[in-house]
Enzyme design. Structure first.
Site, short mmCIF file in Angstrom:
data_model
loop_
_atom_site.label_atom_id
_atom_site.label_comp_id
_atom_site.label_asym_id
_atom_site.label_seq_id
_atom_site.Cartn_x
_atom_site.Cartn_y
_atom_site.Cartn_z
N ASP A 59 -76.20 20.53 -30.17
CA ASP A 59 -75.99 21.76 -30.94
C ASP A 59 -75.97 23.05 -30.11
O ASP A 59 -76.62 24.04 -30.47
CB ASP A 59 -77.07 21.87 -32.03
CG ASP A 59 -77.05 20.72 -33.02
OD1 ASP A 59 -76.23 19.81 -32.87
OD2 ASP A 59 -77.88 20.73 -33.95
N LYS A 84 -72.80 16.44 -37.55
CA LYS A 84 -73.89 16.06 -38.44
C LYS A 84 -74.19 17.20 -39.40
O LYS A 84 -73.80 18.34 -39.14
CB LYS A 84 -75.14 15.71 -37.62
CG LYS A 84 -75.65 16.88 -36.81
CD LYS A 84 -76.77 16.46 -35.88
CE LYS A 84 -77.28 17.64 -35.09
NZ LYS A 84 -77.80 18.75 -35.91
N CYS A 136 -83.55 19.81 -33.67
CA CYS A 136 -82.53 18.77 -33.44
C CYS A 136 -82.70 18.03 -32.12
O CYS A 136 -82.43 16.83 -32.04
CB CYS A 136 -81.15 19.39 -33.59
SG CYS A 136 -80.85 19.89 -35.31
C1 VGL Z 1 -81.05 23.02 -36.10
C2 VGL Z 1 -82.23 24.02 -37.78
C3 VGL Z 1 -81.19 23.78 -38.67
C4 VGL Z 1 -81.00 22.59 -34.66
C5 VGL Z 1 -80.01 22.77 -36.96
O1 VGL Z 1 -79.88 22.40 -34.12
O2 VGL Z 1 -82.08 22.45 -34.05
N1 VGL Z 1 -82.16 23.62 -36.51
N2 VGL Z 1 -80.09 23.16 -38.23
#
Ligand code: VGL
Ligand code: ZN
Length: 204
Positions: A8, A106, A151
């Site tokens: 991410d 995702k 994540c």
């Molecule tokens: C994430 C919170 C919500 C992450 C993704 O990538 O850690 N954190 N969505």
């Protein structure tokens, strides 16, 4: 085979983004430096529909950071982030995506969040990451990216659960730290589950 999994590394998680992770941008040059050394690079991308139920705005009277029950699971509420097709969902512009062999998206199901790159939060659905790695005889995954306490953590823990050897690159991750010790706790939990925590200089 060894795979690098940058988790991410997207604009909304960088300073100035809607769910900014402190110093999130600092992982980018480190990850760019790591990628050429790997057989495989498999990146994850948080990829939510605009009406995703992890967004605080979908719950009148609630604010980001609050925890609700979402279809039977505890859910931290977040600001709108990584909405499919928006600039915030794009990879950091300085990230060299030409090294990516595969992209795993995702968080597409509006009713359930997906912190791990392997499964949604109830492990009901697999993303295809495990199969992709198994098909290529990957035994060792090296995890980095954003955010350490969400994540990155759940991707590393699921990888350990699935029997992969797991290394986490400490300086190639940054966390949210909703509570002050969340990042430290995440690293401890990963180490306790069998993960190895290293700095990028010690990786070989
Ligand atoms: C994430 C919170 C919500 C992450 C993704 O990538 O850690 N954190 N969505
Ligand atoms: Zn998300």
């Amino acid at each position: 085979m060894k795979a690098l999994i940058p988790v991410d590394v997207q604009n909304d998680f960088l300073p100035g983004g809607s769910l900014a992770v402190p110093e999130g941008d600092q992982v980018v040059p480190i990850i760019n430096g790591l990628m050429p050394a790997f057989d495989l690079v498999v990146a994850t991308q948080d990829w939510h529909p605009a009406d995703h139920e992890s967004f605080a705005g979908r719950h009148p009277g609630r604010s980001p950071g609050e925890v609700i029950d979402l279809h039977g699971l505890p859910q931290v509420l977040w600001p709108d982030h990584c909405v499919q097709g928006t600039p915030g969902a794009s990879f950091a512009s300085a990230l060299d995506v030409s090294f990516f062999n595969r992209l795993i998206r995702k968080g597409l199901d509006r009713e359930i969040d997906s912190y791990s790159g392997f499964f949604d939060n109830d492990r009901r659905h697999a993303t295809g990451l495990e199969q992709y790695l198994r098909d290529r005889s990957v035994e060792h995954v090296v995890v980095c990216g954003l955010a350490t306490d969400y994540c990155v953590k759940f991707t590393a823990l699921d990888a350990l659960h699935l029997g992969f050897e797991v290394t986490l690159v400490r300086d190639a991750c940054r966390g949210v730290n909703l509570s002050a010790h969340d990042v430290d706790d995440a690293l401890e939990e990963i180490a306790a589950a069998g993960g190895v925590i290293l700095g990028s200089r010690d990786l070989r």
